[in-house]
Design an enzyme around this catalytic site. Sequence first.
Site, short mmCIF file in Angstrom:
data_model
loop_
_atom_site.label_atom_id
_atom_site.label_comp_id
_atom_site.label_asym_id
_atom_site.label_seq_id
_atom_site.Cartn_x
_atom_site.Cartn_y
_atom_site.Cartn_z
N SER A 191 0.88 -1.21 0.04
CA SER A 191 0.12 0.02 -0.11
C SER A 191 0.74 1.11 -0.11
O SER A 191 2.08 1.34 0.25
CB SER A 191 -0.89 -0.05 1.36
OG SER A 191 -0.41 0.72 2.24
N VAL A 192 0.06 2.26 -0.49
CA VAL A 192 0.60 3.80 -0.39
C VAL A 192 1.43 4.08 1.14
O VAL A 192 2.27 4.85 1.21
CB VAL A 192 -0.27 4.79 -0.76
CG1 VAL A 192 -1.40 4.79 0.41
CG2 VAL A 192 0.01 6.09 -1.01
N LYS A 193 0.80 3.25 1.98
CA LYS A 193 1.28 3.75 3.60
C LYS A 193 2.78 3.45 3.84
O LYS A 193 3.37 3.75 4.91
CB LYS A 193 0.27 3.09 4.44
CG LYS A 193 -1.07 3.54 4.31
CD LYS A 193 -1.16 5.01 4.45
CE LYS A 193 -2.46 5.55 4.61
NZ LYS A 193 -2.55 6.87 5.30
N ASP A 194 3.29 2.56 2.81
CA ASP A 194 4.81 2.33 3.21
C ASP A 194 5.57 3.73 3.20
O ASP A 194 6.34 3.79 3.97
CB ASP A 194 5.18 1.20 1.91
CG ASP A 194 4.84 -0.10 2.17
OD1 ASP A 194 4.00 -0.40 3.05
OD2 ASP A 194 5.21 -0.76 1.24
N ALA B 66 4.96 5.47 6.42
CA ALA B 66 5.61 4.67 7.44
C ALA B 66 7.12 4.94 7.72
O ALA B 66 7.67 5.13 8.69
CB ALA B 66 5.43 3.11 7.36
#
Length: 320
Positions: free
Chosen positions: A44-47, A50
């Site tokens: 996901s884009v959230k890497d 993070a």
Amino acid sequence: MRNMNAPSLLDSIGRTPLATLPRIGAGLPVPLLAKCEHLNPGGSVKDRIALAIVDEAERSGRIAPGATLIEATAGNTGMGLALVAAARGYSLVCVMPEKMSVDKRVALRALGARVIVTPNAPLDDPRNFQNVARGLAAERGWYLTDQFANPANPLAHERSTGPEILGQAGGPISAFVAGAGTGGTLTGVARCFERSSPRTRMVLADPAGSVLAEMVRSGRPGVDGAYQVEGIGSSRVPPNLELARVHRAEVVIDDESFAMTRRLWSEEGLLVGGSSGTAVVAALRVARESNPGDGAVVVLLPDSWDRYRSKEWAQPAGPD
Ligand code: PMP
């Protein structure tokens, strides 16, 4: 001897493809291009955020080796943080509302995170996932990564997602379409485009039941209701969502989102999650209203289908 300069898994975050949608985008007056964030290593884009949040916490001395991180997450930020925590030697606790798919819980536990599941309570309820995470951080001295308010979240998109899209589009971009959970994606890409592509219109793709679309249109919150699509929409404006930067909002109902997600699988080979369907439905509306010669419409596909495999809407239609 081990090569100390060998790339780490974390080096593969970002630089995702910007792909055309040859079938779903057929016959449109302008190109429709999809930023494939589901192809990040954590799916996901959230890497991106993070890594940015942990880098910033290390740089500013807020975390030391062996620290425990805690996050309120729909799952994807947890997955990204779990990759970073594993690579850098931190512990991770994820607080997730019950609504989020079991697949995400299983994946987070597989990645070594501790998962706390909370009731689907509103933000003014102490049992809400964000309040539980904040309380535990204060009580135990854990580092709250705080994606909803941490400035490292939109900054990651301003510095990486936005410039990548501008570099890949190969021409002008008339609109950028994305959902908002924390708002980090829309806010960060908007900040980048305001400087480098100021004619691009920023479009929010919002699930019916979220108050955000009406906030964009009239400045007043819309009706707060239930919806099934995960990771986007909200009952109030999160600190990282700068709505003044958003020009237009499209409301998409669950059935449309999920039907489009299945089309993305079967017609385009894009194995994405439900909020990608929401964004593509909104992007198609924008693209259909465009005139030939307008720039491309870019839509962001936030996450991967594997985290929704147990959901009713994700079951394939036909016989085996
Ligand atoms: N889609 C999914 C599946 C998500 O988990 C998220 C993040 N919660 C988003 C979209 C929205 O991204 P942002 O937080 O940057 O607004």
